[in-house]
Motif scaffolding. Structure first.
Motif, PDB file in Angstrom:
ATOM      1  N   MET A   1     -13.433  64.607   5.595  1.00 57.52           N
ATOM      2  CA  MET A   1     -12.787  64.277   6.860  1.00 57.52           C
ATOM      3  C   MET A   1     -11.287  64.124   6.646  1.00 57.52           C
ATOM      4  SD  MET A   1     -13.301  60.897   9.285  1.00 57.52           S
ATOM      5  CE  MET A   1     -15.049  61.201   9.553  1.00 57.52           C
ATOM      6  N   ASP A   2     -10.485  64.776   7.471  1.00 58.85           N
ATOM      7  CA  ASP A   2      -9.044  64.592   7.469  1.00 58.85           C
ATOM      8  C   ASP A   2      -8.716  63.398   8.355  1.00 58.85           C
ATOM      9  OD1 ASP A   2      -8.531  66.774   5.812  1.00 58.85           O
ATOM     10  OD2 ASP A   2      -8.528  68.159   7.514  1.00 58.85           O
ATOM     11  N   VAL A   3      -8.145  62.353   7.757  1.00 61.64           N
ATOM     12  CA  VAL A   3      -7.855  61.115   8.490  1.00 61.64           C
ATOM     13  C   VAL A   3      -6.352  60.943   8.623  1.00 61.64           C
ATOM     14  CG1 VAL A   3      -8.133  58.613   8.515  1.00 61.64           C
ATOM     15  CG2 VAL A   3      -9.973  60.065   7.626  1.00 61.64           C
ATOM     16  N   PHE A   4      -5.901  60.728   9.870  1.00 56.55           N
ATOM     17  CA  PHE A   4      -4.500  60.431  10.135  1.00 56.55           C
ATOM     18  C   PHE A   4      -4.374  58.924  10.288  1.00 56.55           C
ATOM     19  CE2 PHE A   4      -0.710  59.804  12.705  1.00 56.55           C
ATOM     20  CZ  PHE A   4       0.186  60.706  12.131  1.00 56.55           C
ATOM     21  N   HIS A  71     -10.257  48.970   1.165  1.00 53.54           N
ATOM     22  CA  HIS A  71     -10.872  49.378   2.423  1.00 53.54           C
ATOM     23  C   HIS A  71     -10.068  50.482   3.097  1.00 53.54           C
ATOM     24  CE1 HIS A  71     -13.454  45.494   3.101  1.00 53.54           C
ATOM     25  NE2 HIS A  71     -13.811  46.202   2.046  1.00 53.54           N
ATOM     26  N   LEU A  72      -8.745  50.378   3.029  1.00 51.42           N
ATOM     27  CA  LEU A  72      -7.908  51.417   3.619  1.00 51.42           C
ATOM     28  C   LEU A  72      -8.150  52.755   2.929  1.00 51.42           C
ATOM     29  CD1 LEU A  72      -5.671  52.407   5.465  1.00 51.42           C
ATOM     30  CD2 LEU A  72      -3.993  51.424   3.880  1.00 51.42           C
ATOM     31  N   ASP A  73      -8.244  52.734   1.612  1.00 48.41           N
ATOM     32  CA  ASP A  73      -8.493  53.974   0.869  1.00 48.41           C
ATOM     33  C   ASP A  73      -9.860  54.559   1.215  1.00 48.41           C
ATOM     34  OD1 ASP A  73      -6.054  54.007  -0.391  1.00 48.41           O
ATOM     35  OD2 ASP A  73      -6.761  53.012  -2.205  1.00 48.41           O
ATOM     36  N   ALA A  74     -10.870  53.684   1.346  1.00 49.28           N
ATOM     37  CA  ALA A  74     -12.207  54.165   1.682  1.00 49.28           C
ATOM     38  C   ALA A  74     -12.215  54.854   3.043  1.00 49.28           C
ATOM     39  CB  ALA A  74     -13.198  52.997   1.672  1.00 49.28           C
ATOM     40  N   PRO A 104     -11.375  60.360  12.504  1.00 51.25           N
ATOM     41  CA  PRO A 104     -10.197  61.183  12.196  1.00 51.25           C
ATOM     42  C   PRO A 104      -8.870  60.476  12.418  1.00 51.25           C
ATOM     43  CG  PRO A 104     -11.823  62.476  13.393  1.00 51.25           C
ATOM     44  CD  PRO A 104     -12.283  61.049  13.445  1.00 51.25           C
ATOM     45  N   LEU A 105      -8.862  59.438  13.285  1.00 49.12           N
ATOM     46  CA  LEU A 105      -7.644  58.676  13.530  1.00 49.12           C
ATOM     47  C   LEU A 105      -7.903  57.211  13.217  1.00 49.12           C
ATOM     48  CD1 LEU A 105      -4.775  58.289  14.598  1.00 49.12           C
ATOM     49  CD2 LEU A 105      -5.728  58.174  16.916  1.00 49.12           C
TER      50      LEU A 105
END
Length: 208
Positions: A1-4, A71-74, A104-105
């Motif tokens: 998943m590409d996460v912004f 958690h942010l990295d996960a 994704p966001l």
């Protein structure tokens, strides 16, 4: 998943949570997740309540930055996380957790978000909400009295003793790491502008 990952920073009472809620409402359920740095205050259950109240909750050391970054990295990698629910009335962990889904966001908000260089470096775009102190104090009093059961006199003392000094030392200077500084409250036009950036084609279609 590409996460912004979109970061929203600013002092206590700057309007971060209000802006976050407006964006979530516009984006609609399932399109966005929210990670609040304020959920990561350290548990002070091992201390007497009177001592807990005297702690400086506005210093970066009051937050569990390591767990927050994990958690942010996960979430950035597409994995869900269980965020601890903090009890602000007792300054302890409640023992409950809330699941934050990977989407994704990801909106990340917090007073000291940009004061942590490691956190700032993980944001794809960030804003700093720069609001006058008297406005932030008024909002802080309303929130802490109505939502957290604290006497107004205590809120004012805490603001003068730690909130304002730590804002000047850590929060305000961290604004230089933001991609954009927003002066005053976020206008409807600014929210529309963010929608164009965060969800192209959705700006004119509020959720619900």
């Amino acid at each position: 998943m590409d996460v912004f990952v979109f970061g929203i920073c600013g002092g206590s009472g700057a309007g971060k949570t209000t802006l976050t809620r407006r964006l979530v409402q516009r984006l609609g359920p399932g399109a966005v997740s929210v990670l609040a740095f304020d959920a990561y205050y350290r548990d002070l259950g091992h201390l007497p309540f009177a001592e807990r109240r005297r702690r400086n909750f506005d210093h970066p050391d009051s937050l569990d930055g390591e767990l927050f970054l994990q958690h942010l990295d996960a979430l950035r990698q597409g994995s869900d996380v269980d965020v601890p629910v903090y009890d602000f009335s007792s300054h302890t962990h409640s023992g409950r957790f809330e699941r934050v889904r990977a989407t994704p966001l990801l909106l990340v908000e917090g007073i000291l978000l940009l004061a942590f260089e490691e956190a700032a470096g993980r944001l794809d775009y960030s804003i700093f909400m720069d609001v006058p102190q008297e406005v932030r104090l008024r909002r802080r009093i309303h929130r802490d009295v109505t939502e957290r059961g604290r006497p107004e006199a205590h809120v004012r003392r805490q603001f003068a003793a730690t909130v304002a000094p730590m804002h000047d030392e850590f929060v305000q200077p961290s604004g230089r790491r933001a991609d954009r500084v927003v002066t005053g409250d976020a206008s409807d036009e600014f929210v529309d502008e963010l929608m164009v950036m965060l969800a192209p084609g959705m700006a004119a279609t509020p959720a619900g």
